[in-house]
Design a protein around this motif. Structure first.
Motif, PDB file in Angstrom:
ATOM      1  N   TYR A  71       0.992  -1.277  -0.058  1.00  0.00           N
ATOM      2  CA  TYR A  71       0.038  -0.191   0.004  1.00  0.00           C
ATOM      3  C   TYR A  71       0.825   1.266  -0.217  1.00  0.00           C
ATOM      4  CZ  TYR A  71       1.051  -0.716   4.695  1.00  0.00           C
ATOM      5  OH  TYR A  71       1.907  -0.912   5.882  1.00  0.00           O
ATOM      6  N   THR A  72       0.226   2.293  -0.234  1.00  0.00           N
ATOM      7  CA  THR A  72       1.234   3.631  -0.321  1.00  0.00           C
ATOM      8  C   THR A  72       0.865   4.466   0.808  1.00  0.00           C
ATOM      9  OG1 THR A  72       0.819   3.551  -2.739  1.00  0.00           O
ATOM     10  CG2 THR A  72       1.403   5.725  -1.745  1.00  0.00           C
ATOM     11  N   VAL A  73       1.786   5.212   1.381  1.00  0.00           N
ATOM     12  CA  VAL A  73       1.647   6.204   2.473  1.00  0.00           C
ATOM     13  C   VAL A  73       2.283   7.466   1.874  1.00  0.00           C
ATOM     14  CG1 VAL A  73       2.254   6.635   4.769  1.00  0.00           C
ATOM     15  CG2 VAL A  73       1.813   4.282   4.246  1.00  0.00           C
ATOM     16  N   LYS A  74       1.344   8.331   2.360  1.00  0.00           N
ATOM     17  CA  LYS A  74       1.618  10.020   2.099  1.00  0.00           C
ATOM     18  C   LYS A  74       2.288  10.413   3.480  1.00  0.00           C
ATOM     19  CE  LYS A  74      -0.664  12.187  -0.841  1.00  0.00           C
ATOM     20  NZ  LYS A  74       0.346  12.554  -2.066  1.00  0.00           N
ATOM     21  N   ASN A  80       5.063  10.295  -1.474  1.00  0.00           N
ATOM     22  CA  ASN A  80       4.568   8.876  -1.206  1.00  0.00           C
ATOM     23  C   ASN A  80       5.592   7.755  -1.303  1.00  0.00           C
ATOM     24  OD1 ASN A  80       1.600   9.472  -1.497  1.00  0.00           O
ATOM     25  ND2 ASN A  80       2.270  10.207  -3.974  1.00  0.00           N
ATOM     26  N   SER A  81       5.343   6.791  -0.552  1.00  0.00           N
ATOM     27  CA  SER A  81       6.146   5.366  -0.439  1.00  0.00           C
ATOM     28  C   SER A  81       5.355   4.311  -0.336  1.00  0.00           C
ATOM     29  CB  SER A  81       7.144   5.777   0.736  1.00  0.00           C
ATOM     30  OG  SER A  81       6.321   5.843   1.975  1.00  0.00           O
ATOM     31  N   ILE A  82       6.187   3.098  -0.675  1.00  0.00           N
ATOM     32  CA  ILE A  82       5.149   1.740  -0.569  1.00  0.00           C
ATOM     33  C   ILE A  82       5.740   1.225   0.625  1.00  0.00           C
ATOM     34  CG2 ILE A  82       4.905  -0.229  -1.895  1.00  0.00           C
ATOM     35  CD1 ILE A  82       5.061   1.365  -4.366  1.00  0.00           C
ATOM     36  N   TRP A  83       4.709   0.526   1.384  1.00  0.00           N
ATOM     37  CA  TRP A  83       5.092  -0.534   2.546  1.00  0.00           C
ATOM     38  C   TRP A  83       4.336  -1.703   2.161  1.00  0.00           C
ATOM     39  CZ3 TRP A  83       6.801   1.294   7.507  1.00  0.00           C
ATOM     40  CH2 TRP A  83       7.391   2.702   7.569  1.00  0.00           C
ATOM     41  N   ILE A  84       4.899  -2.805   2.861  1.00  0.00           N
ATOM     42  CA  ILE A  84       4.248  -3.989   2.803  1.00  0.00           C
ATOM     43  C   ILE A  84       3.816  -4.343   4.083  1.00  0.00           C
ATOM     44  CG2 ILE A  84       4.528  -6.578   2.269  1.00  0.00           C
ATOM     45  CD1 ILE A  84       6.814  -5.439   0.170  1.00  0.00           C
ATOM     46  N   LYS A  94       9.008  -0.951   4.918  1.00  0.00           N
ATOM     47  CA  LYS A  94       9.117   0.077   4.008  1.00  0.00           C
ATOM     48  C   LYS A  94      10.100  -0.598   2.802  1.00  0.00           C
ATOM     49  CE  LYS A  94       9.920   5.057   3.012  1.00  0.00           C
ATOM     50  NZ  LYS A  94      10.402   6.251   3.792  1.00  0.00           N
ATOM     51  N   LEU A  95       9.456  -0.400   1.620  1.00  0.00           N
ATOM     52  CA  LEU A  95      10.444  -0.644   0.391  1.00  0.00           C
ATOM     53  C   LEU A  95      11.366   0.733   0.145  1.00  0.00           C
ATOM     54  CD1 LEU A  95       7.932  -2.044  -2.200  1.00  0.00           C
ATOM     55  CD2 LEU A  95       9.542  -3.341  -0.682  1.00  0.00           C
ATOM     56  N   GLN A  96      12.553   0.109   0.321  1.00  0.00           N
ATOM     57  CA  GLN A  96      13.607   1.196   0.257  1.00  0.00           C
ATOM     58  C   GLN A  96      14.016   1.451  -1.279  1.00  0.00           C
ATOM     59  OE1 GLN A  96      14.931   2.632   2.725  1.00  0.00           O
ATOM     60  NE2 GLN A  96      13.132   1.454   4.145  1.00  0.00           N
ATOM     61  N   VAL A  97      13.625   2.741  -1.797  1.00  0.00           N
ATOM     62  CA  VAL A  97      13.515   3.012  -3.071  1.00  0.00           C
ATOM     63  C   VAL A  97      14.363   4.591  -3.053  1.00  0.00           C
ATOM     64  CG1 VAL A  97      12.606   3.558  -5.467  1.00  0.00           C
ATOM     65  CG2 VAL A  97      11.520   1.651  -4.017  1.00  0.00           C
ATOM     66  N   ASN A  98      15.237   4.714  -4.036  1.00  0.00           N
ATOM     67  CA  ASN A  98      15.893   5.896  -4.260  1.00  0.00           C
ATOM     68  C   ASN A  98      15.083   7.036  -5.032  1.00  0.00           C
ATOM     69  OD1 ASN A  98      17.913   8.048  -4.060  1.00  0.00           O
ATOM     70  ND2 ASN A  98      18.782   7.070  -5.951  1.00  0.00           N
ATOM     71  N   SER A  99      13.787   7.461  -4.094  1.00  0.00           N
ATOM     72  CA  SER A  99      12.906   8.303  -4.888  1.00  0.00           C
ATOM     73  C   SER A  99      11.842   8.881  -3.528  1.00  0.00           C
ATOM     74  CB  SER A  99      11.941   7.767  -6.055  1.00  0.00           C
ATOM     75  OG  SER A  99      10.843   8.517  -6.038  1.00  0.00           O
TER      76      SER A  99
END
Length: 296
Positions: A71-74, A80-84, A94-99
């Motif tokens: 899901y997405t958390v603002k 916005n970031s994506i969590w599982i 939390k998915l660790q993405v360079n953004s």
């Protein structure tokens, strides 16, 4: 963020959720469907006897085995970031993405990898993939200056995305395998937005998609979205969602079930439906949108 679980053991009791699920061939008591209900996310078994819901998140994506939810958390800065979440243990990662802005997770058929849209440092939307243990991050089509949107999985090793003009197929190394012109496939009557999606059926010869189509609707101040199938051999388009319905969200499982949300006049409440490729439709949830579902 707290995950709230509702487990009902008495089958004679009425479910406390607004969800009203029809029967689909899925194992009982396993999470089978996730969707947005107002300001909360709901994941539910097909009989609604087992549920998890929580607020503060959007764009739910249930894993193919029904055990995890992306899901997405603002945050307070609007990023916005994506969590599982593991829906049994309630652990969250939390998915660790360079953004600072990545969104709209979609699970691979085996549930090991997630694809998503993210905004790169040049403020261009791209497609990324990452394994659920935060390894293997890769940007697809990283060198192009064209924005690419709404990734979905074609197979275990191929992804589909579009740039409003073309539908692209990539492998998991980021290599471009195929390009199809949307106008050549559909003509000019179908209007594609960034959020519209193109899914391949498992036979590889049918596309399932949603797009704006038809005359403008007064209540929407625009054309309505509808769900369609396209036979790639004959280029024949078949409408799945009923005429007059606005269907802005579509999701297709690897076993060719089409889930979509749709609202009818006066377009104030969306319901969730499931259909097969032939257009046999069942209503699943009487209040919800942005559905994803597990495999059978």
């Amino acid at each position: 963020m707290a995950l709230l679980v509702a487990c009902h053991s008495n089958k004679n009791e009425q479910p406390t959720s607004a969800a009203v699920l029809d029967t689909v061939s899925l194992r009982s008591k396993r999470f089978a469907l996730a969707y947005q209900d107002g300001d909360k996310i709901v994941a539910t078994s097909i009989d609604t006897m087992k549920q998890i819901s929580f607020g503060g998140a959007t764009h739910p994506a249930i894993s193919p085995d029904g055990n995890k939810l992306a899901y997405t958390v603002k945050d307070s800065a609007g990023n916005n970031s994506i969590w599982i979440a593991d829906m049994e243990s309630k652990s969250q990662l939390k998915l660790q993405v360079n953004s600072k802005n990545y969104d709209h997770a979609v699970w691979s058929p085996n549930g090991e990898t997630i694809a998503f849209n993210f905004l790169n440092d040049k403020q261009i939307w791209k497609v990324g993939i990452i394994k659920t243990d935060n390894t293997g991050f890769l940007i697809l089509d990283s060198k192009s200056a064209i924005g690419v949107f709404s990734p979905v999985w074609k197979t275990e090793t191929e992804l589909v995305a579009h740039d409003l003009k073309n539908i692209y197929t990539f492998n998991l190394n980021g290599k471009l395998l195929d390009t199809k012109s949307i106008v050549d496939l559909l003509g000019t009557a179908y209007h594609i937005a960034e959020s519209n999606r193109f899914f391949y059926a498992k036979n590889g010869k049918t596309l399932v998609f949603n797009a704006k189509y038809g005359n403008a609707i007064t209540e929407l101040n625009d054309m309505a979205n509808a769900v369609f199938t396209l036979d790639l051999n004959t280029q024949k388009v078949k409408r799945i969602s009923p005429d007059g319905m606005n269907a802005p969200d579509v999701f297709v499982t690897a076993d060719d079930r089409i889930f979509y949300s749709g609202a009818e006049k006066p377009y104030t409440q969306s319901k969730i439906y499931v259909s097969d490729l032939d257009g046999h439709i069942k209503m699943l949830v009487n209040k919800g949108m942005d559905p994803t579902a597990t495999l059978k």
